[in-house]
Design a protein around this motif. Structure first.
Motif, mmCIF file in Angstrom:
data_model
loop_
_atom_site.group_PDB
_atom_site.id
_atom_site.type_symbol
_atom_site.label_atom_id
_atom_site.label_comp_id
_atom_site.label_asym_id
_atom_site.label_seq_id
_atom_site.Cartn_x
_atom_site.Cartn_y
_atom_site.Cartn_z
ATOM 1 N N VAL A 60 28.314 51.028 48.630
ATOM 2 C CA VAL A 60 28.449 49.674 49.177
ATOM 3 C C VAL A 60 29.386 49.686 50.381
ATOM 4 O O VAL A 60 30.049 50.690 50.659
ATOM 5 C CB VAL A 60 28.961 48.683 48.115
ATOM 6 N N ALA A 61 29.461 48.537 51.059
ATOM 7 C CA ALA A 61 30.313 48.427 52.240
ATOM 8 C C ALA A 61 31.790 48.588 51.842
ATOM 9 O O ALA A 61 32.178 48.299 50.715
ATOM 10 C CB ALA A 61 30.080 47.087 52.930
ATOM 11 N N PHE A 62 32.569 49.044 52.807
ATOM 12 C CA PHE A 62 33.952 49.464 52.599
ATOM 13 C C PHE A 62 34.773 48.508 51.728
ATOM 14 O O PHE A 62 35.471 48.908 50.804
ATOM 15 C CB PHE A 62 34.607 49.593 53.984
ATOM 16 N N GLU A 63 34.677 47.208 52.060
ATOM 17 C CA GLU A 63 35.572 46.229 51.437
ATOM 18 C C GLU A 63 34.990 45.573 50.198
ATOM 19 O O GLU A 63 35.552 44.623 49.678
ATOM 20 C CB GLU A 63 35.963 45.172 52.474
ATOM 21 N N THR A 64 33.849 46.074 49.683
ATOM 22 C CA THR A 64 33.123 45.315 48.665
ATOM 23 C C THR A 64 33.000 46.001 47.316
ATOM 24 O O THR A 64 32.172 45.596 46.502
ATOM 25 C CB THR A 64 31.699 44.963 49.159
ATOM 26 N N ILE B 158 33.650 43.261 44.272
ATOM 27 C CA ILE B 158 32.622 42.230 44.102
ATOM 28 C C ILE B 158 31.273 42.856 43.789
ATOM 29 O O ILE B 158 30.510 42.323 42.982
ATOM 30 C CB ILE B 158 32.532 41.284 45.325
ATOM 31 N N SER B 159 30.985 44.023 44.368
ATOM 32 C CA SER B 159 29.697 44.663 44.090
ATOM 33 C C SER B 159 29.595 45.012 42.608
ATOM 34 O O SER B 159 28.571 44.762 41.970
ATOM 35 C CB SER B 159 29.531 45.931 44.926
ATOM 36 N N GLY C 140 31.340 43.647 40.178
ATOM 37 C CA GLY C 140 31.303 42.389 39.421
ATOM 38 C C GLY C 140 29.904 41.785 39.422
ATOM 39 O O GLY C 140 29.440 41.253 38.409
ATOM 40 N N ALA C 141 29.231 41.872 40.571
ATOM 41 C CA ALA C 141 27.895 41.293 40.687
ATOM 42 C C ALA C 141 26.862 42.126 39.927
ATOM 43 O O ALA C 141 25.912 41.577 39.362
ATOM 44 C CB ALA C 141 27.502 41.184 42.156
ATOM 45 N N ILE C 142 27.052 43.446 39.910
ATOM 46 C CA ILE C 142 26.158 44.287 39.101
ATOM 47 C C ILE C 142 26.287 43.870 37.636
ATOM 48 O O ILE C 142 25.293 43.724 36.927
ATOM 49 C CB ILE C 142 26.485 45.783 39.300
ATOM 50 N N GLY D 284 41.566 41.595 49.545
ATOM 51 C CA GLY D 284 41.240 40.206 49.226
ATOM 52 C C GLY D 284 40.173 40.126 48.149
ATOM 53 O O GLY D 284 40.267 39.336 47.197
ATOM 54 N N GLN D 285 39.150 40.971 48.299
ATOM 55 C CA GLN D 285 38.052 40.983 47.332
ATOM 56 C C GLN D 285 38.543 41.436 45.959
ATOM 57 O O GLN D 285 38.129 40.903 44.927
ATOM 58 C CB GLN D 285 36.933 41.916 47.813
ATOM 59 N N ALA E 211 40.308 38.587 44.310
ATOM 60 C CA ALA E 211 39.362 37.570 43.846
ATOM 61 C C ALA E 211 38.658 38.017 42.571
ATOM 62 O O ALA E 211 38.467 37.247 41.637
ATOM 63 C CB ALA E 211 38.347 37.287 44.949
ATOM 64 N N ARG F 297 38.821 36.283 38.921
ATOM 65 C CA ARG F 297 37.627 35.867 38.163
ATOM 66 C C ARG F 297 37.523 36.615 36.842
ATOM 67 O O ARG F 297 36.705 36.303 36.002
ATOM 68 C CB ARG F 297 36.352 36.141 38.984
ATOM 69 N N ILE G 77 28.359 33.278 40.583
ATOM 70 C CA ILE G 77 29.614 33.945 40.932
ATOM 71 C C ILE G 77 30.269 33.142 42.052
ATOM 72 O O ILE G 77 29.729 33.042 43.152
ATOM 73 C CB ILE G 77 29.380 35.398 41.407
ATOM 74 N N GLU H 50 35.093 34.442 46.924
ATOM 75 C CA GLU H 50 36.201 33.991 47.768
ATOM 76 C C GLU H 50 35.875 34.032 49.255
ATOM 77 O O GLU H 50 36.725 33.703 50.072
ATOM 78 C CB GLU H 50 37.439 34.837 47.465
ATOM 79 N N GLY I 136 24.730 43.363 45.019
ATOM 80 C CA GLY I 136 25.028 44.038 43.747
ATOM 81 C C GLY I 136 24.120 43.564 42.623
ATOM 82 O O GLY I 136 23.540 44.368 41.885
ATOM 83 N N ALA J 84 20.994 45.447 40.562
ATOM 84 C CA ALA J 84 20.994 45.590 39.102
ATOM 85 C C ALA J 84 19.702 45.050 38.490
ATOM 86 O O ALA J 84 19.490 45.158 37.283
ATOM 87 C CB ALA J 84 22.206 44.868 38.504
ATOM 88 N N TRP K 199 23.210 45.354 55.391
ATOM 89 C CA TRP K 199 23.237 46.128 54.149
ATOM 90 C C TRP K 199 22.090 45.727 53.219
ATOM 91 O O TRP K 199 21.380 46.576 52.681
ATOM 92 C CB TRP K 199 24.586 45.962 53.443
#
Lengths: 304, 386
Positions: free
Chosen positions: A74-78, A81-82, A84-86, A115-116, A119, A123, B52, B55, B66, B70, B92
């Motif tokens: 995934v992208a550097f900063e994610t 969240i990636s 969490g979303a999976i 920041g991510q 967050a 959550r 979800i 932020e 993501g 899945a 992406w």
């Protein structure tokens, strides 16, 4: 010295090798050792998320992968969240008993993904977030991060302009989020690392494991000394091993005889420019940080 | 079932009809009521989805990526600065070939702050590999949201549907909500052939050496070519089932017209009335509505515009230093035609930052088009103040 009940018995290490040879880590890479141990513990029902970091490369170029579990880059900063979303995707499609692990370096954790991360912790997403911390942007060639310690040389803190800012305290920040579980560990103590992954797997909600990860090219250290550097980091109290539950309950994992910080610094060329006075300063701030940590332990015990 | 809905509510109800499973979203004016409506729909149990509450918009899109990887159907919505913040992840989602669906409420970019409509936010994302559909009415917003999943999942590319700030987002219309049973028949549950599966592990998105990268991009181009067909089919099937269709482009009173106005978004509705009036007065002018920007319906546009006397493209956007984006696209596809079938194409910049594009302005354009010298066809700004 404290009694360490979990060390009285051997920690069982699973025989399965889920990380394979053919990866492209540098010799002596702490992050490769950490992954091998982590995957042995996590097992095959695991999904790993890599943001941009050394492991985005270590895993191997398309179509290869050194890990025989699903890997999602995934992208550097994610990373947070990636992952969490999976988990959200797995939950809504009824897939259970799967570890979702974000596996990020210190750049992706302390800096660009900070920041991510906050967050995701707020959550309380049900994931294990691993920061393998080699204390600089090693994948791009050793640039300073906010995890780089005071006094360290990097390519962006060269010569007398060595890093003059202290390292962020990740565990304290994450503890302030009151997440269910946060822990430090490192590769010289496989039993500790394995035990902490097991514990993280048993807890619902957001778990963070901060792994001190020696990097021979970045620390200007010998490849054969990675485990020694990792052990000295703990013994010198530069990187104490402990756990924080629910952000308030601190527990020390081990308390070996104290080793002078100089021993730890001496293994690494990134500190070689430091004067005796500067080395003393690092010793002093290490002792102060330790005292502060002991205070947290005491408060936790009193609450108990 | 008929309901009186805003454009934003229509997007939310579209996502509900499509049974989105994970919503990952962040509020921004004028998109906010889309996600408020969805939060309400999820809270009431009308939609079995995980919402979800991220932020930032960057994380909103990371969340869709993501969750979609899945194996879940995802939805998000944003606008303007939020879409710009997502930019990295728009690439992406597309390169990861994930059929994410997003509503974008067209809003002008800052500074100075504007919350009102123009198309610069979405047009700036033209090259990210997303399909883009510009909607004219609330009904079209709802229907396009459902169709978007059908198309996205057929070609494994993400789809952005676009609605004008306030003119659609906050304006109420009677909207027909398709029944759930019929919608599910039109759009069966999402069953990806490949996803993050612990029983069949694969690594996604690793390093791609120089000798392979181009082939991945070529496959995306092929998928976009397929999307030209998939979009028509999704619309035809929709029409067969629900009695409404839109086309990726629409010809309005174009039979035998010498002059053509080309529009997108809500300017289209106003232009329809102007065309009616002008034809009544004897002017030979018709309308081409552009709904789909990517993939660009090149063949259809060529066929419709070839042999006309002149074409005016109404661009509610500006690529500064070049001109309106729709006019560039249209000129580019028309260049292949023999010179005698290739009309001069005039670029009219209108309505930036939400300025009203009135019937008077549009009539001015139509009349200007008839008499403007050919060499002056580069760029005309309409309604500019001194």
């Amino acid at each position: 010295m404290r009694a360490l009940p979990h060390l009285k018995q051997f920690t069982e290490v699973a025989e399965q090798e889920i990380m394979h040879s053919g990866h492209v880590a540098c010799p002596g890479c702490g992050a490769a050792i950490a992954m091998r141990l982590a995957l042995k513990t996590l097992g095959r029902r695991t999904i790993i998320v890599f943001p941009a970091c050394c492991w985005a490369v270590i895993d191997g170029p398309f179509p290869y992968s050194a890990c025989s579990v699903p890997v999602f880059q995934v992208a550097f900063e994610t990373a947070s969240i990636s992952a969490g979303a999976i988990r959200a995707g797995l939950d809504i499609t009824g897939k259970k008993d799967i570890n979702v692990v974000a596996w990020a370096g210190d750049g992706g954790t302390f800096d660009i993904g900070f920041g991510q991360l906050s967050a995701c912790a707020e959550r309380n997403d049900n994931i294990i977030y691993v920061c393998y911390d080699n204390e600089a942007y090693m994948n791009t060639g050793i640039q300073r991060s906010s995890a780089t310690p005071w006094g360290s040389w990097t390519t962006t803190t060269p010569g007398t302009d060595f890093k003059k800012e202290r390292k962020k305290n990740l565990l304290e920040i994450m503890a302030a989020h009151r997440i269910p579980y946060a822990a430090t560990t490192t590769v010289a103590y496989p039993d500790d690392l394995i035990r902490k992954f097991r514990k993280a797997m048993s807890i619902d909600g957001f778990k963070l494991i901060h792994i001190f990860s020696p990097c021979p090219p970045g620390h200007k250290a010998l490849e054969k000394d990675s485990i020694l550097e990792s052990r000295y980091a703990v013994e010198s109290r530069v990187f104490p091993l402990y756990e924080v539950e629910h952000g308030t309950h601190y527990k020390l994992s081990m308390d070996p005889p104290q080793r002078p910080v100089r021993d730890y610094l001496a293994l690494q060329g990134r500190f070689k420019h430091l004067t005796d006075e500067q080395r003393d300063f690092i010793q002093k701030s290490t002792d102060e940080e330790w005292a502060r940590l002991m205070h947290f332990m005491k408060v936790s015990e009193a609450v108990e | 079932m008929q309901k009186v809905l805003t454009g934003n509510q229509s997007a939310a109800w579209g996502a509900m009809c499509a049974k989105a499973q994970v919503v990952s979203a962040y509020p921004i004016t004028p998109q906010t009521t889309i996600i408020e409506e969805l939060a309400d729909i999820v809270a009431k149990g009308l939609l079995d989805a995980k919402f979800i509450k991220v932020e930032s918009e960057h994380s909103a899109m990371a969340g869709c990526i993501g969750a979609q990887a899945a194996g879940a159907r995802t939805f998000t919505a944003t606008s303007s600065q939020g879409l710009a913040l997502m930019h990295e992840l728009l690439h992406w989602a597309a390169l990861a070939r994930l059929p994410v669906v997003m509503a974008n409420v067209n809003r002008a970019m800052a500074p100075g702050w504007s919350i009102w409509t123009d198309q610069n936010d979405s047009l700036a994302q033209r090259d990210t590999g997303w399909l883009q559909f510009y909607c004219e009415s609330n009904q079209e917003v709802l229907d396009t949201t459902i169709q978007a999943y059908k198309i996205a999942e057929a070609v494994n590319l993400p789809v952005m549907l676009i609605l004008d700030a306030f003119f659609l987002s906050h304006t109420y219309e009677a909207v027909d909500i398709p029944g759930q049973e019929a919608t599910s028949k039109y759009l069966p549950p999402y069953k990806p052939s490949i996803y993050l599966n612990v029983d069949d592990p694969h690594a996604f998105g690793g390093i791609v050496p120089q000798d392979i990268y181009m082939e991945f991009r070529y496959k995306m181009q092929l998928a976009m070519d397929e999307a030209l067909i998939a979009a028509d089919k999704a619309d035809d099937d929709f029409k067969a089932m629900f009695g409404r269709g839109y086309g990726v482009v629409e010809e309005y009173r174009l039979d035998g017209a010498d002059y053509v106005l080309v529009t997108s978004g809500t300017v289209t509705s106003t232009t329809r009335t102007v065309i009616d009036d002008l034809q009544e007065k004897g002017h030979s002018v018709g309308l081409l509505k552009m709904k789909m920007l990517r993939p660009f319906p090149a063949e259809k546009v060529r066929k419709i515009l070839s042999g006309r006397k002149r074409v005016a493209v109404l661009d509610r956007n500006i690529s500064v230093g070049m001109g309106g984006v729709w006019s560039q696209e249209i000129r580019s596809v028309m260049y292949h035609l023999p010179e005698d079938q290739r009309p001069p194409i005039y670029d009219y910049i209108v309505g930036l930052g939400g300025r009203d594009v009135t019937p008077e302005f549009i009539e001015e354009i139509a009349l200007d088009l008839e008499k403007r010298p050919v060499k002056d066809c580069d760029q005309v700004w309409i309604g500019l103040k001194e």
